[in-house]
Enzyme design. Structure first.
Site, PDB file in Angstrom:
ATOM      1  N   HIS A 255       0.820  -1.209   0.000  1.00 37.21           N
ATOM      2  CA  HIS A 255       0.000   0.000   0.000  1.00 37.21           C
ATOM      3  C   HIS A 255       0.858   1.264   0.000  1.00 37.21           C
ATOM      4  CE1 HIS A 255      -3.455  -2.572   1.838  1.00 37.21           C
ATOM      5  NE2 HIS A 255      -3.491  -2.572   0.522  1.00 37.21           N
TER       6      HIS A 255
ATOM      7  N   GLU B  25      -5.876  -7.911   3.752  1.00 41.42           N
ATOM      8  CA  GLU B  25      -5.342  -9.018   4.562  1.00 41.42           C
ATOM      9  C   GLU B  25      -6.477  -9.728   5.300  1.00 41.42           C
ATOM     10  OE1 GLU B  25      -2.201  -8.028   7.381  1.00 41.42           O
ATOM     11  OE2 GLU B  25      -2.602  -9.876   8.474  1.00 41.42           O
TER      12      GLU B  25
ATOM     13  N   CYS C 181       3.141  -8.630  13.523  1.00 38.96           N
ATOM     14  CA  CYS C 181       4.471  -9.094  13.125  1.00 38.96           C
ATOM     15  C   CYS C 181       5.581  -8.263  13.760  1.00 38.96           C
ATOM     16  CB  CYS C 181       4.576  -9.091  11.602  1.00 38.96           C
ATOM     17  SG  CYS C 181       4.863  -7.455  10.940  1.00 38.96           S
TER      18      CYS C 181
ATOM     19  N   SER D 272      -2.366   0.560   6.343  1.00 33.91           N
ATOM     20  CA  SER D 272      -2.894   0.379   7.698  1.00 33.91           C
ATOM     21  C   SER D 272      -1.799   0.595   8.747  1.00 33.91           C
ATOM     22  CB  SER D 272      -3.460  -1.047   7.781  1.00 33.91           C
ATOM     23  OG  SER D 272      -3.954  -1.295   9.048  1.00 33.91           O
ATOM     24  N   ASN D 273      -0.635  -0.015   8.552  1.00 36.07           N
ATOM     25  CA  ASN D 273       0.406   0.108   9.587  1.00 36.07           C
ATOM     26  C   ASN D 273       0.897   1.535   9.708  1.00 36.07           C
ATOM     27  OD1 ASN D 273       3.461   0.211   8.468  1.00 36.07           O
ATOM     28  ND2 ASN D 273       2.160  -0.819   6.983  1.00 36.07           N
TER      29      ASN D 273
HETATM   30  O1  10G Z   1      -0.284  -1.858   6.587  1.00 33.69           O
HETATM   31  P1  10G Z   1      -1.003  -2.489   5.492  1.00 33.69           P
HETATM   32  O2  10G Z   1      -1.534  -3.853   5.852  1.00 33.69           O
HETATM   33  O3  10G Z   1      -2.120  -1.654   4.909  1.00 33.69           O
HETATM   34  O4  10G Z   1       0.024  -2.812   4.299  1.00 33.69           O
HETATM   35  P2  10G Z   1       1.215  -1.978   3.672  1.00 33.69           P
HETATM   36  O5  10G Z   1       1.338  -2.481   2.266  1.00 33.69           O
HETATM   37  O6  10G Z   1       1.087  -0.539   3.867  1.00 33.69           O
HETATM   38  O7  10G Z   1       2.508  -2.416   4.502  1.00 33.69           O
HETATM   39  C1  10G Z   1       3.079  -3.695   4.452  1.00 33.69           C
HETATM   40  C2  10G Z   1       2.211  -4.624   5.160  1.00 33.69           C
HETATM   41  C3  10G Z   1       1.589  -5.664   4.584  1.00 33.69           C
HETATM   42  C4  10G Z   1       1.930  -6.162   3.259  1.00 33.69           C
HETATM   43  C5  10G Z   1       0.492  -6.328   5.311  1.00 33.69           C
HETATM   44  S1  10G Z   1       1.055  -7.758   6.079  1.00 33.69           S
HETATM   45 FE1  SF4 Z   2       5.102  -9.276   6.516  1.00 31.38          FE
HETATM   46 FE2  SF4 Z   2       4.898  -7.818   8.713  1.00 31.38          FE
HETATM   47 FE3  SF4 Z   2       5.768  -6.723   6.511  1.00 31.38          FE
HETATM   48 FE4  SF4 Z   2       3.233  -7.472   6.706  1.00 31.38          FE
HETATM   49  S1  SF4 Z   2       4.224  -5.851   7.845  1.00 31.38           S
HETATM   50  S2  SF4 Z   2       4.574  -7.744   4.956  1.00 31.38           S
HETATM   51  S3  SF4 Z   2       3.445  -9.303   7.970  1.00 31.38           S
HETATM   52  S4  SF4 Z   2       6.788  -8.375   7.657  1.00 31.38           S
END
Ligand code: 10G
Ligand code: SF4
Length: 333
Positions: free
Chosen positions: A56, A141, A209, A238-239
């Protein structure tokens, strides 16, 4: 004594302090997913289709698109015989089955830590459990994980939603979580679950994680000293959004930005210390870009506060591995 110049706060030496949280930026799952698309482009040639955004982040997606990746929402937008990469967030078995039925050349970008949660969902459901997934409705997810056992899973986002579930002793119930949740908020939801369902079974290990946990702990270490926190990340990450919320809860003003140019000069008024971090899908180059932009408002002094080093690396799927990484028996992946 500190002085205020051009409406911005600087120290005696005329510098604004930037506290750089560490770890920040790419996690191992994101590095792996991006490398999968890059290698697929090299070995198969463009176009390579990617179901959903590989991660994302706008600049990651734009960069890969400029090199021949085609991002689609669903498999019906992928032509027959094409190569399709599944995003790092994972897919439900229904999506996998559809790809097999269509005979598509699939390369799975699902992070191994998301795949671990999927495996737990399957295992818990197979032993007859009702599985409570703590996560955000509508997130890719969550859709993928729920799809592992749709008839056995219940999604909750908040402690209030837990209180709304019918009370039970929790026999035959277990829980899992999305990998990128806020650690502190999730602990509240889990404690509400344990209160409502005393015999509830925990997952064998934390589903949030290492990368999520580390980025949140690193931000926590600088937030009290920061007048303003900048989180590099895209709005659907999201993170990254969890990091902004965490900074707010820690009492700082905070903004999510895609790049340095997003910084508004008025944000820096009266700001002596800027806390800077980046979500797991935000490239390190964008952090450098933010520092360059901050410098354009006056001199800065950058201090990295690293709470831990990360040396996690995930192997690529064999479909895009080089000869040297291929398994000894040469099986395709
Ligand atoms: O934080 P989210 O799940 O929205 O994803 P992202 O692509 O911003 O960051 C990497 C995390 C994942 C791929 C989800 S495990
Ligand atoms: Fe994998 Fe964690 Fe990265 Fe998500 S945030 S892609 S679970 S290591």
């Amino acid at each position: 004594m500190a002085t205020v110049s051009s409406g911005t706060y600087v120290d005696d030496a005329g510098r604004r302090r930037v506290l750089l949280a560490g770890p920040r930026s790419f996690c191992a799952g994101v590095e792996r997913a991006i490398e999968i698309v890059e290698r697929a482009l090299e070995s198969r040639g463009a176009p390579v289709y990617v179901r959903k955004q590989i991660v994302h982040n706008v600049s990651v997606v734009d960069d890969l698109a400029s090199r021949g990746a085609v991002f689609v929402d669903e498999l019906d937008e992928v032509p027959d015989d094409a190569t399709v990469v599944f995003s790092a967030h994972g897919v439900s078995p229904a999506v996998r089955e559809e790809a097999v039925r269509r005979g598509l050349d699939v390369i799975d970008g699902t992070c191994p830590l998301v795949a671990k949660v999927h495996a737990e969902a399957r295992r818990f459901a197979a032993r007859g459990d009702t599985v409570v997934l703590v996560g955000h409705a509508g997130h890719e997810e969550v859709e993928g994980t729920m799809g592992e056992a749709p008839g056995s899973m219940v999604l909750v986002e908040t402690a209030e939603e837990v209180h709304a579930l019918p009370a039970a002793d929790g026999r035959g119930m277990s829980y899992l979580t999305q990998t990128t949740l806020a650690v502190d908020e999730t602990a509240e939801v889990v404690s509400a679950l344990r209160e409502r369902f005393p015999l509830l079974q925990d997952p064998p290990s934390d589903d949030i994680c290492y990368a999520t946990t580390n980025r949140q702990a690193a931000l926590k270490a600088i937030v009290a000293e920061s007048d303003l926190v900048l989180v590099v990340g895209s709005e659907n990450s999201s993170n990254s959004v969890r990091l902004v919320e965490m900074a707010h809860r820690g009492g700082a003003r905070a903004h999510l930005i895609d790049r340095g140019a997003d910084i508004r000069p008025e944000w820096l008024e009266g700001v002596r210390t800027v806390g800077l971090t980046a979500g797991a899908s935000a490239p390190p180059a964008l952090v450098a870009d933010v520092l360059t932009r901050l410098k354009s408002f006056g001199p800065i002094e950058v201090e990295e506060r690293r709470i831990t080093h990360e040396d996690i690396h995930f192997d690529l799927p064999s479909a895009v591995r080089g000869q040297t990484q291929r398994p000894a028996d040469g099986r395709p992946g």
